[in-house]
Design an enzyme around this catalytic site. Structure first.
Site, short mmCIF file in Angstrom:
data_model
loop_
_atom_site.label_atom_id
_atom_site.label_comp_id
_atom_site.label_asym_id
_atom_site.label_seq_id
_atom_site.Cartn_x
_atom_site.Cartn_y
_atom_site.Cartn_z
N ALA A 126 24.66 -36.71 -12.47
CA ALA A 126 23.47 -35.89 -12.53
C ALA A 126 24.20 -34.36 -13.01
O ALA A 126 23.15 -33.49 -13.04
CB ALA A 126 23.06 -35.62 -11.10
N LEU A 128 26.56 -33.05 -11.35
CA LEU A 128 27.05 -32.33 -10.16
C LEU A 128 28.46 -32.60 -9.84
O LEU A 128 29.30 -32.54 -8.77
CB LEU A 128 26.29 -32.83 -8.96
N GLY A 129 29.14 -33.16 -10.88
CA GLY A 129 30.45 -33.33 -10.75
C GLY A 129 30.97 -34.41 -10.09
O GLY A 129 32.03 -34.65 -9.56
N ASP A 174 35.50 -29.19 -13.87
CA ASP A 174 34.76 -30.01 -12.82
C ASP A 174 35.87 -30.28 -11.73
O ASP A 174 35.76 -29.81 -10.56
CB ASP A 174 34.11 -31.39 -13.27
#
Ligand code: MEV
Length: 342
Positions: A126, A128-129, A174
């Site tokens: 997504a 978000l890492g 990330d």
């Protein structure tokens, strides 16, 4: 369907490690960071949890029941894979888990087997890492189980290696952010990585909206590379403008200026759209957030679908929800990767 070739007899020691790693969003500088520009990312209170138990044999057992997709159980023996049933995204994430175990074993010089269980509160793929959080979580839990203490700098460095070896290319953004937590300002060239954890406890009224992604990060990075080649000088100017946004964003974060951060988020979204990584769905979420009074909104991560971040109140959350598949409010995580008591 969850099937295993071999019923796992648990050969674990009494020791068990439980690790929690946050997700992250990039506030400013995604894509430009791949070209030596700085990025500013922030860890969020959405977590990946990894449980690890060292085994008395050399097998590796992985259970990932909750990656917000179908579960998987894998059994590996000395001579390789004994049995596994995996599909789609699970297969993708398994590569990070196996690589993290391989690197943890290599780093610690041990051949212990391990039982690993991974759970994620975040949608996978997504932006978000999640792959970074999984890589760091598995590395950290394995190293603890193997009796090795690592600094956060070293953990982030090993996690970056996992991402690069699995993806072919990745920036350290990330992995550094989910390891250190808080606001992380990062710039790198080759192996030379500069990470600054910003000295602030600023909370953000952060809202995240998610729509499924059509392309992987690797594909989006490749897409941008080709686009920059075609754009020539214009591409350079876009990257320079993103750099200026990131530098000003760092200043606003340190000053706690939410208005300024929000304004720059809209600018950054426009620049990322100029690079071609936004989609109609992402633009619509940004537009809906703006109409509902958001201080700022932008796509975050590689784009091509994935997540939008917005700053605002309940009206903004409602507007983002109406245009997203999943939307939620979250806070900044200031702890990064930590070992939890059971
Ligand atoms: C991915 O979260 C962000 C990108 O900048 C790629 C990277 O930094 O590796 C698009």
């Amino acid at each position: 369907m969850l099937t295993t070739y071999k019923l796992s007899t648990i050969h674990c020691t009494n020791i068990m490690t439980f690790v929690r790693v946050p997700g992250k969003v990039i506030l400013f500088g995604e894509h430009a960071v791949v070209y030596g520009k700085p990025a500013l990312a922030v860890a969020i209170e959405k977590y990946v949890y990894v449980r690890a138990k060292r085994r008395s044999d050399e097998e590796v057992h992985i259970t990932a029941n909750d990656l917000t997709i179908k579960g998987v159980h894998v059994v590996m023996g000395k001579k390789g894979l004994i049995g596994a049933f995996v599909t789609g995204d699970v297969r993708h994430y398994l590569r990070y888990i196996l690589k993290a175990i391989e690197i943890a074993r290599e780093y610690s010089g041990v051949e212990y087997g391990i039982d690993i269980e991974v759970k994620s509160e975040m949608p996978v793929s997504a932006g978000l890492g999640t792959s970074a959080s999984i890589s760091i979580g598995v590395l950290y839990a394995c190293l603890e189980e193997f009796g090795i203490n690592v600094s956060k700098e070293e953990l982030a460095r090993l996690g970056w290696r996992v991402e690069r070896e699995v993806q072919g290319a990745a920036s350290p953004t990330d992995t550094a952010t989910v390891t250190h937590g808080g606001y992380v300002f990062i710039q790198y060239e080759g192996e030379n990585v500069k990470v600054e954890r910003l000295d602030t406890s600023l909370e953000l009224p952060l809202i995240i909206g998610y729509v499924p992604r059509k392309y992987t990060t690797k594909e989006m990075v490749e897409f941008v590379r080709k686009r920059l080649e075609r754009l020539g000088r214009i591409g350079e100017l876009i990257l320079d403008a993103i750099e200026s946004v990131t530098l000003m964003g760092r200043k606003y974060v340190l000053e706690g200026d939410l208005q300024g951060i929000g304004e720059l988020m809209y600018v950054c979204h426009g620049l990322l759209a100029a690079l071609g990584v936004s989609t109609r769905e992402l633009d619509e979420i940004v537009h809906a957030a703006k109409t509902a009074g958001a201080l700022g909104a932008k796509l975050t991560g590689a784009g091509g679908g994935g997540c939008v971040i917005a700053l605002g109140g309940d009206d903004v959350l409602k507007a983002v929800k109406a245009k997203s598949v999943i939307a939620f409010r979250t806070n900044v995580d200031f702890k990064g990767a930590i070992v939890l008591d059971e």
